[in-house]
Design a protein around this motif. Sequence first.
Motif, PDB file in Angstrom:
ATOM      1  N   ASN A 146       0.794  -1.067  -0.220  1.00 50.23           N
ATOM      2  CA  ASN A 146       0.132  -0.289   0.034  1.00 50.23           C
ATOM      3  C   ASN A 146       0.952   1.179   0.100  1.00 50.23           C
ATOM      4  O   ASN A 146       1.830   1.335   0.839  1.00 50.23           O
ATOM      5  N   CYS A 159       8.131   2.080   3.864  1.00 51.24           N
ATOM      6  CA  CYS A 159       7.584   1.643   2.743  1.00 51.24           C
ATOM      7  C   CYS A 159       8.418   0.701   1.603  1.00 51.24           C
ATOM      8  O   CYS A 159       8.257  -0.404   1.122  1.00 51.24           O
ATOM      9  N   TYR A 253      -6.748  -3.214   5.482  1.00 47.28           N
ATOM     10  CA  TYR A 253      -6.062  -1.750   5.214  1.00 47.28           C
ATOM     11  C   TYR A 253      -6.032  -1.564   3.886  1.00 47.28           C
ATOM     12  O   TYR A 253      -6.254  -0.415   3.233  1.00 47.28           O
ATOM     13  N   ASP A 254      -5.370  -2.460   3.088  1.00 45.88           N
ATOM     14  CA  ASP A 254      -5.018  -2.409   1.765  1.00 45.88           C
ATOM     15  C   ASP A 254      -6.095  -2.210   0.721  1.00 45.88           C
ATOM     16  O   ASP A 254      -6.030  -1.973  -0.502  1.00 45.88           O
TER      17      ASP A 254
END
Length: 256
Positions: A146, A159, A253-254
């Motif tokens: 994400n 990330c 969440y994604d």
Amino acid sequence: MSFKGKVVIVTGASSGIGAATARQLAAAGADLVAVGRNQNHLNQVAMDCATLGKMPLLVVADLTKKDDVKRVIDNTINQYGKLDVLINCAGFGSLAYFDTEDAMKDFDRTMDLNLRAVVNLTHAAEPHLAATKGNVVNVSSVAAINNMAAEWPNLWSYCVAKAGVDQFTRCIAWVLAPKEIRVNSVNPGPVRTRFLENVGCKDIEQQCLEKLAGHTVLNRVSEPEEVADVIVFLASDKAKGVTGASWLVDNGYDLC
Ligand code: NDP
């Protein structure tokens, strides 16, 4: 799921997801090697493990140091004579905006633990895992998939590092398959651990957790044990057909 007779290294065992994983593995009968930096926290987890199963071998190590990585593997082999599973759970998130002085220093620190230490430890473990046809579970993040930088722009280096962990998982799963070594990753969303405190959100931890929960379709954060359940499954023989996979445990969440 029994881990009787299996030797398992868990990094990040002194806290959060790693500690929960160590406890579950101890209860399942594993011969554990618990790795962390904080001796007091490690001792507490070791006492829990001893109550649930066996006393683990404790190794205090800074995994950004190559000598410490070697010592983790050497101590494991000296104590148990083999290695069946490596769980790379140690990690941290750091916060620095890209257009600041701190950005490159922060990038190095983030890559050193979240990616380089995972690669170094897996490399050092490989001959021993080949001997037992063992497996590796890397703890990655939903941040690997994400674009969390859209909401948390100062989390960009984390990330990037976790995306590296996922790609390392896929590449090395392919490379090590002929030796019958499986390699997988688990990608948590927000989990209630010391992670946010260590990121520097100590005073606004609850606020951050609520914001993160609000970004999930299930409107919740996970407890460390829920992530440990998936790690332990992937590390077990029940997952013998799973390799090169990145499994989200992110409350959706994604999806948002
Ligand atoms: P915690 O902060 O609770 O635990 C982090 C662990 O990493 C501790 O055991 C810590 O050891 C260890 N560690 C940190 N730096 C080093 C180092 N240089 N050398 C050796 N060990 C080190 O966080 P979590 O349990 O949440 O994090 C576990 C993993 O889960 C990490 O890889 C993290 O990126 C990932 N993750 C966490 C999420 C969350 O929301 N909590 C979400 C997605 C992924 P010590 O305390 O002894 O220094």
